[in-house]
Design a protein around this motif. Structure first.
Motif, mmCIF file in Angstrom:
data_model
loop_
_atom_site.group_PDB
_atom_site.id
_atom_site.type_symbol
_atom_site.label_atom_id
_atom_site.label_comp_id
_atom_site.label_asym_id
_atom_site.label_seq_id
_atom_site.Cartn_x
_atom_site.Cartn_y
_atom_site.Cartn_z
ATOM 1 N N LEU A 212 0.671 -1.374 -0.115
ATOM 2 C CA LEU A 212 0.019 0.010 0.163
ATOM 3 C C LEU A 212 0.684 1.280 0.138
ATOM 4 N N VAL A 213 1.959 1.340 0.726
ATOM 5 C CA VAL A 213 2.670 2.516 0.904
ATOM 6 C C VAL A 213 3.612 2.536 -0.449
ATOM 7 N N CYS A 215 2.432 1.693 -3.505
ATOM 8 C CA CYS A 215 1.461 2.308 -4.418
ATOM 9 C C CYS A 215 1.407 3.791 -4.204
ATOM 10 N N ILE A 216 1.596 4.429 -2.892
ATOM 11 C CA ILE A 216 1.430 5.866 -2.795
ATOM 12 C C ILE A 216 2.890 6.483 -3.252
ATOM 13 N N ALA A 217 4.077 6.037 -2.774
ATOM 14 C CA ALA A 217 5.042 6.566 -2.768
ATOM 15 C C ALA A 217 5.872 6.582 -4.103
ATOM 16 N N MET A 220 4.420 9.592 -6.150
ATOM 17 C CA MET A 220 4.428 10.610 -5.330
ATOM 18 C C MET A 220 5.955 11.459 -5.344
ATOM 19 N N LEU A 247 8.266 3.870 2.838
ATOM 20 C CA LEU A 247 8.129 5.148 2.314
ATOM 21 C C LEU A 247 9.291 6.281 2.328
ATOM 22 N N GLY A 251 9.965 6.732 -1.701
ATOM 23 C CA GLY A 251 9.437 7.951 -1.844
ATOM 24 C C GLY A 251 10.214 8.937 -2.673
#
Length: 425
Positions: A212-213, A215-217, A220, A247, A251
């Protein structure tokens, strides 16, 4: 708002110190040192690219053209990839900030993970992607303009001190200050709006929380320092320390800008190897952390708040106030001089002798910070026949003087990941 202020007060002394170290590196370490050791093929260049990238003060956007410049000067694909991973994931400022807010274990494992990941990634790329691993350095002059921003041309000690302070508290603060504020605001929003029970659904599946992290990081954009408050906010909401490390690592190193540039300049195979190594490295390090005693990785800010209350000394307040004043000064300077140019080399005496038909004007897309404009300027100056070049970061407009062509300019800029547009009417 209180949480954001606490984060700023806790980070400010370490940020001031980290910025100072960054300025010293910039002013006192010649750019030729980096290009000398990072250029070339084999494990040696990968090792030095990783070693130099860890402390080097470059933001996530500034590292892209810098790495592509190294590529143009002869660095292998592996060394370029190692530099692209190691540099944005850490830095002297983010290491100091990590120690201040997340504790010594995080401050150690973060650069160690970045070092190992970038080292492995470079070797993997050199081993499995040797196709077309050549550069076009000979087509861009003698390479005298190095990719890392040049230190002060004045050899005087005091001049270098002034250059270090200017770079630390004007240029670098201007580059990452916005992203740090965005990170702090996101951290505050997470603290306020994300329910405390949100991450309980991943209680028995930390691997799923890491995905999940990721997919966000990955898409971004966040710098190494700006990712710290976001990671802390997520841990405070129940995210495991291992997922937070994912992250912190993925990230800064993975964002859409770097993905597009690597695909364009280094090729799809290198991009796939780049992403796979970062993902595997981050998940592996996160899994190791989650299997160690949890109390080792409780962020310092959380521990102090839960036990004794965070004591903010007068030094923290002074550093916070100083950072605010310095950041306001950066904003004021950019407001007063919105069309400031990057002049790494002074050719004004030659510029005055040129005729209008010796000048080519263009718009450069893809620049986001002073490192970007500096590298674009150096690329233009390195072209044969170019006598002067100025690049405006604010507007993206560049002026090139001398006997060169639009095709050569386009090739030089595209090799850094920028786009050149000549239709200025």
């Amino acid at each position: 708002m209180e949480e954001i202020l606490n984060l700023i007060n806790a980070m400010s002394p370490y940020l001031m110190l980290g910025f100072l170290f960054a300025g010293i590196l910039h002013a006192f370490v010649p750019g030729t040192v980096y290009s000398r050791y990072l250029s070339g093929h084999g494990f040696r260049s990968v090792f030095y690219a990783t070693l130099f990238g860890i402390p080097l003060p470059l933001c996530s956007c500034g590292v892209i053209p810098t790495a592509m410049s190294l590529r143009r000067e002869g660095a292998s694909k592996g060394a370029t990839v190692s530099f692209l991973i190691a540099t944005p994931e850490t830095g002297v400022d983010s290491i100091a900030a990590t120690y201040s807010l997340m504790g010594l274990p995080f401050a150690i494992i973060r650069p160690v993970t970045a070092f190992l990941t970038s080292l492995i990634a470079g070797q993997v790329v050199n081993t499995f992607d040797k196709e077309n691993d050549t550069t076009k350095k000979e087509r861009h002059g003698d390479g005298q303009h190095t990719s890392i921003e040049c230190a002060s041309n004045n050899n005087g000690f005091m001049s270098k001190v002034v250059e270090a302070l200017k770079y630390a508290y004007v240029e670098m603060l201007g580059d990452i200050g916005k992203w740090l504020l965005i990170g702090l605001v996101i951290a505050g929003l997470i603290t306020v709006f994300v329910p405390n029970t949100f991450f309980e659904i991943f209680k028995d599946n930390t691997f799923l929380s890491m995905l999940l992290v990721l997919c966000i990081a990955i898409p971004m954009y966040v710098c190494a320092t700006g990712s710290i408050p976001i990671a802390i906010a997520l841990i405070m909401k129940g995210l495991t320390p291992g997922a937070a490390l994912v992250l912190l690592m993925a990230g800064p190193a993975c964002n859409m800008a770097s993905i597009l540039v690597i695909n364009k300049v280094l090729g799809r195979k290198t991009l796939i190897l780049y992403l796979c190594t970062i993902i595997i490295g981050a998940i592996t390090a996160g899994t190791i952390i989650d299997n160690l005693p949890r109390e080792w990785f409780i962020p310092t800010l959380m521990y102090d708040s839960a036990h004794t209350g965070r004591h903010i000394s007068w030094i923290n307040y002074i550093c916070t106030a100083t950072l605010c004043v310095l950041f306001l000064n950066v904003l004021w300077q950019r407001y007063r001089h919105p069309h400031s140019h990057c002049h790494c080399h002074d050719h004004s005496h030659e510029h005055n002798k040129l005729k209008d038909n010796d000048m080519i004007q263009l718009h450069i897309k893809g620049m986001n910070c002073s490192h970007c404009s500096a590298n674009a300027t150096k690329a233009l100056l390195s072209l044969k026949g170019v006598t002067d070049a100025t690049v405006d970061l604010g507007t993206g407009i560049a002026q090139v003087h001398g006997s060169t062509t639009k095709e050569e300019i386009t090739e030089a800029l595209e090799s850094l990941g920028f786009t050149a547009l000549f239709d200025m009417e």
